[in-house]
Write a protein that holds these residues in place. Sequence first.
Motif, PDB file in Angstrom:
ATOM      1  N   PRO A 272     -62.313 -30.355  18.524  1.00 35.13           N
ATOM      2  CA  PRO A 272     -63.332 -30.952  18.096  1.00 35.13           C
ATOM      3  C   PRO A 272     -63.533 -31.558  19.346  1.00 35.13           C
ATOM      4  CG  PRO A 272     -61.353 -32.065  17.939  1.00 35.13           C
ATOM      5  CD  PRO A 272     -60.761 -31.119  17.728  1.00 35.13           C
ATOM      6  N   GLY A 273     -63.235 -31.325  20.301  1.00 37.86           N
ATOM      7  CA  GLY A 273     -63.190 -31.920  21.697  1.00 37.86           C
ATOM      8  C   GLY A 273     -64.903 -32.137  21.977  1.00 37.86           C
ATOM      9  N   ASP A 274     -65.880 -31.167  21.752  1.00 39.39           N
ATOM     10  CA  ASP A 274     -67.693 -31.204  22.018  1.00 39.39           C
ATOM     11  C   ASP A 274     -68.307 -31.499  21.225  1.00 39.39           C
ATOM     12  OD1 ASP A 274     -66.525 -30.915  24.720  1.00 39.39           O
ATOM     13  OD2 ASP A 274     -67.130 -28.537  24.449  1.00 39.39           O
ATOM     14  N   VAL A 275     -67.831 -30.526  19.801  1.00 41.72           N
ATOM     15  CA  VAL A 275     -68.410 -31.000  18.724  1.00 41.72           C
ATOM     16  C   VAL A 275     -66.984 -30.924  17.394  1.00 41.72           C
ATOM     17  CG1 VAL A 275     -69.715 -29.950  17.116  1.00 41.72           C
ATOM     18  CG2 VAL A 275     -70.422 -29.328  19.204  1.00 41.72           C
ATOM     19  N   ARG A 276     -67.797 -31.722  16.596  1.00 38.13           N
ATOM     20  CA  ARG A 276     -66.891 -32.082  14.853  1.00 38.13           C
ATOM     21  C   ARG A 276     -67.271 -31.079  14.123  1.00 38.13           C
ATOM     22  NH1 ARG A 276     -63.425 -36.155  16.068  1.00 38.13           N
ATOM     23  NH2 ARG A 276     -64.333 -37.701  18.382  1.00 38.13           N
ATOM     24  N   VAL A 277     -66.321 -30.365  13.040  1.00 40.69           N
ATOM     25  CA  VAL A 277     -66.965 -29.949  12.700  1.00 40.69           C
ATOM     26  C   VAL A 277     -66.316 -30.365  10.589  1.00 40.69           C
ATOM     27  CG1 VAL A 277     -66.970 -27.030  11.797  1.00 40.69           C
ATOM     28  CG2 VAL A 277     -66.915 -28.403  13.495  1.00 40.69           C
ATOM     29  N   VAL A 278     -67.245 -31.019  10.096  1.00 42.10           N
ATOM     30  CA  VAL A 278     -66.516 -30.631   8.241  1.00 42.10           C
ATOM     31  C   VAL A 278     -67.093 -29.596   7.575  1.00 42.10           C
ATOM     32  CG1 VAL A 278     -66.841 -32.239   6.506  1.00 42.10           C
ATOM     33  CG2 VAL A 278     -65.879 -33.076   8.968  1.00 42.10           C
ATOM     34  N   GLY A 279     -66.284 -28.995   6.806  1.00 50.81           N
ATOM     35  CA  GLY A 279     -67.226 -28.072   5.434  1.00 50.81           C
ATOM     36  C   GLY A 279     -66.615 -28.568   4.295  1.00 50.81           C
ATOM     37  N   MET A 280     -66.808 -28.070   3.261  1.00 49.34           N
ATOM     38  CA  MET A 280     -66.838 -28.263   2.108  1.00 49.34           C
ATOM     39  C   MET A 280     -66.577 -27.866   0.931  1.00 49.34           C
ATOM     40  SD  MET A 280     -70.235 -30.593   1.236  1.00 49.34           S
ATOM     41  CE  MET A 280     -70.108 -31.979  -0.321  1.00 49.34           C
ATOM     42  N   ASP A 281     -65.870 -28.010  -0.169  1.00 50.57           N
ATOM     43  CA  ASP A 281     -64.908 -27.596  -1.375  1.00 50.57           C
ATOM     44  C   ASP A 281     -63.474 -27.330  -0.825  1.00 50.57           C
ATOM     45  OD1 ASP A 281     -67.364 -26.813  -2.655  1.00 50.57           O
ATOM     46  OD2 ASP A 281     -67.538 -24.703  -1.921  1.00 50.57           O
ATOM     47  N   ASP A 282     -63.142 -27.679   0.321  1.00 55.03           N
ATOM     48  CA  ASP A 282     -62.000 -27.938   0.790  1.00 55.03           C
ATOM     49  C   ASP A 282     -61.038 -26.474  -0.384  1.00 55.03           C
ATOM     50  OD1 ASP A 282     -59.424 -28.723   1.944  1.00 55.03           O
ATOM     51  OD2 ASP A 282     -58.756 -30.113   0.866  1.00 55.03           O
ATOM     52  N   THR A 283     -61.012 -25.199   0.637  1.00 58.37           N
ATOM     53  CA  THR A 283     -60.533 -23.861   0.009  1.00 58.37           C
ATOM     54  C   THR A 283     -59.554 -23.822   0.299  1.00 58.37           C
ATOM     55  OG1 THR A 283     -62.598 -22.716   1.201  1.00 58.37           O
ATOM     56  CG2 THR A 283     -63.265 -23.247  -0.878  1.00 58.37           C
ATOM     57  N   PRO A 284     -58.815 -22.987   0.649  1.00 60.64           N
ATOM     58  CA  PRO A 284     -57.689 -22.139   1.233  1.00 60.64           C
ATOM     59  C   PRO A 284     -58.442 -21.741   2.404  1.00 60.64           C
ATOM     60  CG  PRO A 284     -57.836 -21.138  -1.135  1.00 60.64           C
ATOM     61  CD  PRO A 284     -58.829 -22.122  -1.190  1.00 60.64           C
ATOM     62  N   LEU A 285     -59.483 -21.454   2.689  1.00 62.29           N
ATOM     63  CA  LEU A 285     -59.806 -20.968   3.801  1.00 62.29           C
ATOM     64  C   LEU A 285     -59.863 -22.545   5.010  1.00 62.29           C
ATOM     65  CD1 LEU A 285     -63.543 -19.432   4.083  1.00 62.29           C
ATOM     66  CD2 LEU A 285     -61.416 -18.729   4.684  1.00 62.29           C
ATOM     67  N   ALA A 286     -59.772 -23.414   4.339  1.00 60.14           N
ATOM     68  CA  ALA A 286     -59.806 -24.139   5.233  1.00 60.14           C
ATOM     69  C   ALA A 286     -58.497 -24.672   5.971  1.00 60.14           C
ATOM     70  CB  ALA A 286     -60.650 -26.067   4.832  1.00 60.14           C
ATOM     71  N   ALA A 287     -57.462 -24.796   5.275  1.00 62.16           N
ATOM     72  CA  ALA A 287     -55.716 -24.997   5.947  1.00 62.16           C
ATOM     73  C   ALA A 287     -55.943 -24.029   7.125  1.00 62.16           C
ATOM     74  CB  ALA A 287     -54.842 -25.210   5.020  1.00 62.16           C
ATOM     75  N   THR A 288     -55.739 -22.727   6.160  1.00 63.76           N
ATOM     76  CA  THR A 288     -55.783 -21.439   7.306  1.00 63.76           C
ATOM     77  C   THR A 288     -56.556 -21.434   9.366  1.00 63.76           C
ATOM     78  OG1 THR A 288     -56.855 -19.926   6.815  1.00 63.76           O
ATOM     79  CG2 THR A 288     -54.624 -20.646   5.128  1.00 63.76           C
ATOM     80  N   SER A 289     -57.903 -22.233   8.925  1.00 64.95           N
ATOM     81  CA  SER A 289     -58.746 -21.695   9.772  1.00 64.95           C
ATOM     82  C   SER A 289     -58.324 -22.604  10.877  1.00 64.95           C
ATOM     83  CB  SER A 289     -60.436 -22.442   9.532  1.00 64.95           C
ATOM     84  OG  SER A 289     -60.595 -23.652   9.863  1.00 64.95           O
ATOM     85  N   PHE A 290     -59.100 -21.540  12.453  1.00 65.57           N
ATOM     86  CA  PHE A 290     -58.786 -22.256  13.476  1.00 65.57           C
ATOM     87  C   PHE A 290     -59.538 -23.234  14.412  1.00 65.57           C
ATOM     88  CE2 PHE A 290     -57.096 -23.261  18.094  1.00 65.57           C
ATOM     89  CZ  PHE A 290     -56.573 -23.814  17.573  1.00 65.57           C
TER      90      PHE A 290
END
Lengths: 334, 334
Positions: free
Chosen positions: A268-286
């Motif tokens: 998140p240093g340069d750009v912060r990112v937020v998604g929606m739905d909080d799927t299993p994808l979110a926890a496993t991403s990098f």
Amino acid sequence: MTQRRRPTIHEVARVAGVSISSVSRALNGNTSNADMVARVNAAVREVGYVPSVVAQSLKTRHTGQIAFAMEDIGNAAYLEMVRRIQPTLRDEGYRLLLHSTGADVEDELGVLASLSQNYVDGLILCPLRVTDRHVEALRQTAVPVVVIGLLPDDVPVDNVRADSRVGARLAVEHLAEAGARRIAFIDGPLDTVPGRARYDGFRSGLAAAGLPEDDDLVRFTDFQFDAGRRAARELLTGHPDVDAVLGANDLIAMGVLHALRDLGRDVPGDVRVVGMDDTPLAATSFPPLSSVSLGSADRGRIAAELLLRRLDGDDAPPERVTVPPSLNVRESSR
Amino acid sequence: MTQRRRPTIHEVARVAGVSISSVSRALNGNTSNADMVARVNAAVREVGYVPSVVAQSLKTRHTGQIAFAMEDIGNAAYLEMVRRIQPTLRDEGYRLLLHSTGADVEDELGVLASLSQNYVDGLILCPLRVTDRHVEALRQTAVPVVVIGLLPDDVPVDNVRADSRVGARLAVEHLAEAGARRIAFIDGPLDTVPGRARYDGFRSGLAAAGLPEDDDLVRFTDFQFDAGRRAARELLTGHPDVDAVLGANDLIAMGVLHALRDLGRDVPGDVRVVGMDDTPLAATSFPPLSSVSLGSADRGRIAAELLLRRLDGDDAPPERVTVPPSLNVRESSR
DNA sequence: TGAGGCGAGGGAAACGTTTCCGGGATGTGG
DNA sequence: CCACATCCCGGAAACGTTTCCCTCGCCTCA
């Protein structure tokens, strides 16, 4: 293997030496004579009798089946719902019929018309778009229906909602609080219910945070990874000053993460990112993706419970349940 | 809304001024008199008649329903299957019944026994484990069954297989070719069909590549992200010389990627990683994960097609179709 | 001891179709 | 013009249950 026909209740009656009415009563617990029950059960085991649900349905006028209709079971949010709906229904003895409509409005209406008149006792529906014809069809269904998603207030149908508007707003406020000033938004199609609500929430979040609206920082595309990646790359190239991106779902946000990496920007240093739905994808991403949970699993469960209550004879006025969103902050915005 | 009962075929017959047999014939295309057909159709529209599938099922002895039973629809491989099975069946007029057994062997057997005797015309089954009782039950089903997964050769049931043994071997050979010498393997439970096959494939891959077996580099855990991450962290800490890891599915492999990142090891520079199943996760991870595709979507489609053929009356001997695996090389092993 | 009441179980109808069977009308050929 | 084949359509049975209704036997109470 024997090609013999399945034994019927008549077969059981013959073997047990009683009438078919007695067999039926014994099997359905409508008799008090323990001896009779024992004889019938013995005969059932002897001939290997299994009741015909079809004949039972014809007689009793219910099928023990409930349909869940949505656009595409591949969508993680729907998937979470199914995972909760199925066991909830099964525990009450209902079977689940799955119907993906593939975003085809005609098909969706067809489901409403025919499913509801047939072979199901109830219906859980996730319409992507709600047209007048949907509303009309919903008014006329022959069985209880629960709609997951936004529904006009005057439609007399149980309704479970996610507040994705507030959800998007939560995300924006969180980003602003963390110091973001140029927040971009990559949305799905604006003419879908969630696309619209999330856009509204995004704008209200900006307003709440005292940030100006800038249409250049908004893109409408598809709720998909590649679409998100492309849109993000294009947007971020043209606007290098963007310091945060909200994706309208996790897939889009994943696309954003990849676009950022391609551009050599740190998250998140340069750009912060937020998604929606909080799927299993979110926890496993990098890095692990912050995401707004819209309570898909809860909505599924609640919808199933509402429907079961209706099937149980509850005829209270239609309910509207709104599941509050919550933000799950992970490293991508910390 | 009227509380009137649904109109029956008798109602239609009365309005059209013909007999119910004629109505039935007209609706099912068994009459040549165009005038009759027109009159019946008009009457159908007038009274708003919709045939009762239940009554039809009772009479015709088929239900138009097919069940798909698997452990957990949340599993990406099964999900891919459903996404193909459902449209394939729907196009032929069948509805899909979904049943997650939740890894409960009893429940799985229950499905076989009761589903197959009732309310479905056919069954697609993905057993996680195959016991003698499964085999026994499979021999006795009342309807056609297609099993996706490994099945003993003597069970007379259509069978669609993924060759996950060859798949694992492909992955190992690929890693060895890329220069890896100390290849670790994080597997699921060894007493599951896929767990066993993948382990065998791993070992045969090592043998083919001329690498020694080292049990210290193998872990049996769950097919889950967290399990993979934990196992990988422990294994990699104890064996820093490991230069490649095969995960028995993509979730495990994702866990491996995270563990490596936690340990400050570069992927693929220090350690190469390959997953299995080639789920959507693989393409969206970072770095994009090489993964062995076991053709889940194809297996789903083929299973559905096989079943449809059986339902169409084909009584050829049981078929065994093996879908060949293929390796999808992405950055994590390049 | 007899009448009345009650409960248990058997017969039969009903659920809504499909399909078999048979009768009458129509057409054709001798 | 008659006999025979053909075609249509209506009546009725059947699919496998549940449930209503009625009878019969038993028990109780006067």
